[in-house]
Design an enzyme around this catalytic site. Structure first.
Site, PDB file in Angstrom:
ATOM      1  N   ASP A 129       0.812  -1.225   0.000  1.00  0.00           N
ATOM      2  CA  ASP A 129       0.000   0.000   0.000  1.00  0.00           C
ATOM      3  C   ASP A 129       0.843   1.272   0.000  1.00  0.00           C
ATOM      4  OD1 ASP A 129      -2.108  -1.741   0.196  1.00  0.00           O
ATOM      5  OD2 ASP A 129      -2.960  -0.863   2.018  1.00  0.00           O
ATOM      6  N   ASP A 130       0.197   2.358  -0.398  1.00  0.00           N
ATOM      7  CA  ASP A 130       0.615   3.757  -0.190  1.00  0.00           C
ATOM      8  C   ASP A 130       1.612   4.319  -1.188  1.00  0.00           C
ATOM      9  OD1 ASP A 130      -1.053   3.536   1.942  1.00  0.00           O
ATOM     10  OD2 ASP A 130       0.477   3.777   3.496  1.00  0.00           O
ATOM     11  N   HIS A 180      -6.223   3.321  -3.892  1.00  0.00           N
ATOM     12  CA  HIS A 180      -6.131   3.434  -2.428  1.00  0.00           C
ATOM     13  C   HIS A 180      -6.446   4.867  -1.982  1.00  0.00           C
ATOM     14  CE1 HIS A 180      -5.151   1.917   1.481  1.00  0.00           C
ATOM     15  NE2 HIS A 180      -3.976   2.512   1.609  1.00  0.00           N
ATOM     16  N   HIS A 274       3.659  -2.450   3.022  1.00  0.00           N
ATOM     17  CA  HIS A 274       3.671  -1.110   2.442  1.00  0.00           C
ATOM     18  C   HIS A 274       4.913  -0.900   1.585  1.00  0.00           C
ATOM     19  CE1 HIS A 274       0.795  -0.731   5.739  1.00  0.00           C
ATOM     20  NE2 HIS A 274       0.295   0.315   5.101  1.00  0.00           N
TER      21      HIS A 274
END
Length: 309
Positions: A129-130, A180, A274
Site C-alpha cells: 500500500d501507499d 487506495h 507497504h
C-alpha cells in the site's frame, strides 16, 4: 326675482367652495378624483413610504389583497418581501432544497484475472500500500522480478502524480494495481460525495499515468462503513481488505515479520505490507526475499489480489 337670483348665486358659490375643499382634501391622500366623486369608484392607495418602511402598493389596508413592500427599509438592500395585509413579511415558498446528486465513478476498464488458480492450491497474495515512490517501491519491484513473483499495489493518487513512471513499471512487469484513494483519507468519516471524490481523483491520476481505471479499491486503515460498501458496489468496484497484517509501518522488525507470517499464513491469505509511507518500510524490503522463500517452501502459490477476490 332679483332676490331669487341672489339666492341661486349664493347656493352655487357655497356648493363650489364645498366641492373645491373636498377635492383638495382627498387629493392630498391620492385616493379621490372628480371622477371618483361622480362614479363612486376607489383608486388604489399609493404610499410613498418613509424611513420606517418602503412604499406599499396594492389594495393596502382594505384587507382584500397582499402587500408588497419595496425599497427603503422595507427589505434588506431593497429586496422585495411578500407579506400579508398586516405587514408581516412572509418568505416566498422556495420549495424543498435540492439534494445534491452523488457523482459516479467511471466504469473500470482494468482487466481482472480471467483465470483463477486451481482451488486445490494453497493461494496467498502479497499486497503493498501507499506508493508508488522511487525508493522502496522500486526496491520491492526488483525483488519481485528476481523471484518471479507477482503482487498487488494499492496506490495513492498523489503519489501516482509524483511518480507516474513507477506505476507504469508496476503494470509493465505484470503486477496488479488498485485504488487506495487520493490522499489516504479515512473514508468512514466522509459523506458520499467525499468518498467518491477520493476515489475519483485517484482514478484520474492513474488514468493519466497508465491509461486504465482500476477495478480494485482498498480503504485506508481498512476503515469502511455501510456507505463505503454501497458506493463501491454501485460503481462496479471490488473492495479488497486483508487478513494478515505485518504492521511494517509501525516498525516491525524484519525477523519478527518473517516469524509472524510463518505463524499466520493460511490459504487465501491477503498479506498487508507497504511500499511507502514510513521509514520502517526498509524492514519490509529487507524481509521480502525471505518471506517469499518461506511461503513457497510452505507450499503456497503467490498470486495477485484479483485472483483471490
Amino acid at each position: 326675482m332679483k332676490k331669487v337670483r341672489q339666492r341661486r348665486f349664493l347656493f352655487l358659490g357655497v356648493l363650489s367652495i364645498v366641492v373645491i375643499m373636498s377635492l383638495s382634501a382627498c387629493g392630498a391622500k391620492g385616493g379621490l378624483s372628480l371622477s371618483t366623486l361622480l362614479t363612486g369608484e376607489k383608486n388604489s392607495i399609493v404610499d410613498n413610504g418613509n424611513n420606517e418602511k418602503g412604499p406599499e402598493t396594492g389594495s393596502g389596508t382594505t384587507g382584500d389583497g397582499d402587500v408588497v413592500i419595496i425599497g427603503n427599509n422595507g427589505g434588506k438592500d431593497g429586496d422585495i418581501i411578500h407579506g400579508d395585509v398586516d405587514n408581516k413579511p412572509v418568505e416566498p415558498d422556495k420549495g424543498k432544497p435540492e439534494v445534491p446528486v452523488t457523482e459516479k465513478l467511471d466504469k473500470p476498464d482494468q482487466v481482472i484475472a480471467a483465470s483463477k488458480p486451481d482451488k486445490g492450491k494453497k493461494l496467498i497474495a502479497l499486497t503493498f500500500d501507499d506508493g508508488p515512490d522511487k525508493r522502496y517501491t522500486t526496491d520491492i519491484l526488483d525483488i519481485l522480478k528476481e523471484k518471479g513473483v507477482k503482487a498487488t499495489f494499492f496506490v495513492v493518487g498523489q503519489q501516482v502524480t509524483k511518480n507516474p513512471e513507477v506505476l507504469q513499471r508496476i503494470v509493465d512487469e505484470g503486477h496488479a494495481i488498485g485504488n487506495h484513494t487520493n490522499n489516504h483519507k479515512d473514508l468512514s468519516k466522509l459523506d458520499e460525495q467525499g468518498i467518491i471524490e477520493q476515489f475519483k481523483e485517484a482514478d484520474n491520476a492513474i488514468k493519466e499515468a497508465i491509461g486504465i481505471t482500476p477495478a480494485m479499491v482498498r480503504a485506508p486503515y481498512g476503515a469502511v462503513s455501510d456507505t463505503v460498501k454501497a458506493l463501491v458496489k454501485e460503481n462496479h468496484r471490488e473492495l479488497i481488505g486483508w487478513n494478515i497484517d505485518t504492521r511494517d509501518w509501525a516498525g516491525t522488525s524484519s525477523s519478527d515479520m518473517i516469524k509472524m507470517i510463518k505463524k499466520e499464513a493460511k490459504p487465501n491469505g491477503m498479506i498487508l505490507m507497504h511500499s511507502f509511507g514510513s521509514k520502517h518500510v526498509k524492514n519490509t524490503v529487507h524481509a521480502l526475499p525471505a518471506i517469499i522463500d518461506l511461503l513457497e517452501n510452505m507450499g503456497y502459490t503467490l498470486v495477485t489480489a484479483d485472483q483471490l477476490a
